[in-house]
Design a protein around this motif. Sequence first.
Motif, PDB file in Angstrom:
ATOM      1  N   ALA A 115       0.852  -1.201   0.000  1.00 20.30           N
ATOM      2  CA  ALA A 115       0.000   0.000   0.000  1.00 20.30           C
ATOM      3  C   ALA A 115       0.884   1.246   0.000  1.00 20.30           C
ATOM      4  CB  ALA A 115      -0.894   0.006   1.232  1.00 20.30           C
ATOM      5  N   ILE A 116       0.424   2.273  -0.761  1.00 17.14           N
ATOM      6  CA  ILE A 116       1.150   3.547  -0.836  1.00 17.14           C
ATOM      7  C   ILE A 116       0.337   4.592  -0.076  1.00 17.14           C
ATOM      8  CG2 ILE A 116       2.093   5.318  -2.364  1.00 17.14           C
ATOM      9  CD1 ILE A 116       1.920   3.223  -4.650  1.00 17.14           C
ATOM     10  N   PRO A 117       0.954   5.353   0.829  1.00 13.57           N
ATOM     11  CA  PRO A 117       0.220   6.438   1.502  1.00 13.57           C
ATOM     12  C   PRO A 117      -0.365   7.397   0.462  1.00 13.57           C
ATOM     13  CG  PRO A 117       2.340   6.088   2.555  1.00 13.57           C
ATOM     14  CD  PRO A 117       2.337   5.253   1.302  1.00 13.57           C
ATOM     15  N   SER A 118      -1.524   8.007   0.770  1.00 17.76           N
ATOM     16  CA  SER A 118      -2.254   8.826  -0.202  1.00 17.76           C
ATOM     17  C   SER A 118      -1.457  10.016  -0.733  1.00 17.76           C
ATOM     18  CB  SER A 118      -3.573   9.313   0.400  1.00 17.76           C
ATOM     19  OG  SER A 118      -3.308  10.114   1.539  1.00 17.76           O
ATOM     20  N   ASN A 119      -0.543  10.550   0.042  1.00 15.45           N
ATOM     21  CA  ASN A 119       0.201  11.727  -0.410  1.00 15.45           C
ATOM     22  C   ASN A 119       1.634  11.390  -0.834  1.00 15.45           C
ATOM     23  OD1 ASN A 119       1.081  11.021   2.114  1.00 15.45           O
ATOM     24  ND2 ASN A 119       1.244  13.125   2.874  1.00 15.45           N
ATOM     25  N   ALA A 120       1.890  10.112  -1.161  1.00 11.96           N
ATOM     26  CA  ALA A 120       3.260   9.707  -1.488  1.00 11.96           C
ATOM     27  C   ALA A 120       3.287   8.814  -2.723  1.00 11.96           C
ATOM     28  CB  ALA A 120       3.873   8.973  -0.303  1.00 11.96           C
ATOM     29  N   TYR A 121       4.481   8.606  -3.235  1.00 16.42           N
ATOM     30  CA  TYR A 121       4.728   7.685  -4.343  1.00 16.42           C
ATOM     31  C   TYR A 121       5.457   6.468  -3.784  1.00 16.42           C
ATOM     32  CZ  TYR A 121       3.410  11.378  -7.548  1.00 16.42           C
ATOM     33  OH  TYR A 121       2.714  12.340  -8.222  1.00 16.42           O
ATOM     34  N   GLY A 122       5.089   5.308  -4.270  1.00 18.29           N
ATOM     35  CA  GLY A 122       5.711   4.069  -3.811  1.00 18.29           C
ATOM     36  C   GLY A 122       6.779   3.602  -4.772  1.00 18.29           C
ATOM     37  N   ASN A 123       7.819   3.039  -4.228  1.00 13.58           N
ATOM     38  CA  ASN A 123       8.924   2.493  -5.018  1.00 13.58           C
ATOM     39  C   ASN A 123       9.212   1.073  -4.556  1.00 13.58           C
ATOM     40  OD1 ASN A 123      10.313   5.005  -6.488  1.00 13.58           O
ATOM     41  ND2 ASN A 123       9.534   5.646  -4.498  1.00 13.58           N
ATOM     42  N   LEU A 124       9.350   0.171  -5.501  1.00 12.71           N
ATOM     43  CA  LEU A 124       9.704  -1.214  -5.208  1.00 12.71           C
ATOM     44  C   LEU A 124      10.960  -1.563  -5.992  1.00 12.71           C
ATOM     45  CD1 LEU A 124       6.480  -3.445  -5.429  1.00 12.71           C
ATOM     46  CD2 LEU A 124       7.925  -3.034  -3.445  1.00 12.71           C
ATOM     47  N   LYS A 125      11.924  -2.116  -5.306  1.00 15.61           N
ATOM     48  CA  LYS A 125      13.128  -2.620  -5.966  1.00 15.61           C
ATOM     49  C   LYS A 125      13.341  -4.055  -5.515  1.00 15.61           C
ATOM     50  CE  LYS A 125      15.653   1.662  -6.660  1.00 15.61           C
ATOM     51  NZ  LYS A 125      16.954   2.345  -6.480  1.00 15.61           N
ATOM     52  N   TYR A 166      10.064   1.666  -0.523  1.00 17.14           N
ATOM     53  CA  TYR A 166      10.237   2.969   0.122  1.00 17.14           C
ATOM     54  C   TYR A 166       9.298   3.965  -0.543  1.00 17.14           C
ATOM     55  CZ  TYR A 166      13.364   3.943  -3.844  1.00 17.14           C
ATOM     56  OH  TYR A 166      13.893   4.107  -5.108  1.00 17.14           O
ATOM     57  N   SER A 167       8.909   4.997   0.218  1.00 14.12           N
ATOM     58  CA  SER A 167       8.030   6.065  -0.279  1.00 14.12           C
ATOM     59  C   SER A 167       8.830   7.322  -0.547  1.00 14.12           C
ATOM     60  CB  SER A 167       6.942   6.392   0.748  1.00 14.12           C
ATOM     61  OG  SER A 167       6.130   5.279   0.967  1.00 14.12           O
ATOM     62  N   THR A 168       8.368   8.090  -1.547  1.00  9.85           N
ATOM     63  CA  THR A 168       8.976   9.384  -1.861  1.00  9.85           C
ATOM     64  C   THR A 168       7.869  10.412  -2.067  1.00  9.85           C
ATOM     65  OG1 THR A 168       9.072   8.828  -4.220  1.00  9.85           O
ATOM     66  CG2 THR A 168      11.050   8.398  -2.928  1.00  9.85           C
ATOM     67  N   SER A 169       8.233  11.681  -2.108  1.00  7.29           N
ATOM     68  CA  SER A 169       7.235  12.738  -2.300  1.00  7.29           C
ATOM     69  C   SER A 169       6.965  13.019  -3.777  1.00  7.29           C
ATOM     70  CB  SER A 169       7.688  14.017  -1.603  1.00  7.29           C
ATOM     71  OG  SER A 169       8.920  14.450  -2.150  1.00  7.29           O
ATOM     72  N   SER A 170       7.760  12.474  -4.657  1.00  3.36           N
ATOM     73  CA  SER A 170       7.503  12.679  -6.104  1.00  3.36           C
ATOM     74  C   SER A 170       7.930  11.466  -6.905  1.00  3.36           C
ATOM     75  CB  SER A 170       8.252  13.899  -6.606  1.00  3.36           C
ATOM     76  OG  SER A 170       9.642  13.780  -6.414  1.00  3.36           O
TER      77      SER A 170
END
Length: 170
Positions: A115-125, A166-170
């Motif tokens: 799941a990705i938080p509503s105000n963030a972008y999700g990254n999977l490696k 990990y999550s990022t803002s963009s």
Amino acid sequence: MSRAKRLGAIAASALVSATALCAVGAAPASASCASDVVVAVSGKYVFLWDGVTWWHDGPGGTITGQVQQTRTISSTISYGADITMSDLISSVKASISGSATNSVATTLGHTYTHAIPSNAYGNLKYGAWGYNVTWKKEYRHSNCTITVLGQGTGTVPTVATGWYYYSTSS
């Protein structure tokens, strides 16, 4: 023998015995050590990305990744290293983790959803867990002095593969 002479003899005997005990425990004039070559390592547990399998999605929602190609994640060593890869792997296995390996293949078809938080972008490696290591190769002389033969860095994977989110803002 008078009492004073007996006490004096006892004291003199005790002094001679104490001096002999101190001499036995004293360090020899010249130390001797076994000559040997030693590789010392230390490491930090890290994620080693396979260099290809990466998803980025969002903002919000879910992210799903699937391994579509098998990749190999191999050990690396700093340029100009004065040790072999085999020496490095053996030292890491002995000092840090018995699951260290020269290389590991990723698992084809392995799927993961997060799941990705509503105000963030999700990254999977996808990759392997392993160690960033620093190493030092030393020669220990028979006179107990040490000569550094080389030192450097490297990465060593373990047999554990998997996803890193990990999550990022963009």
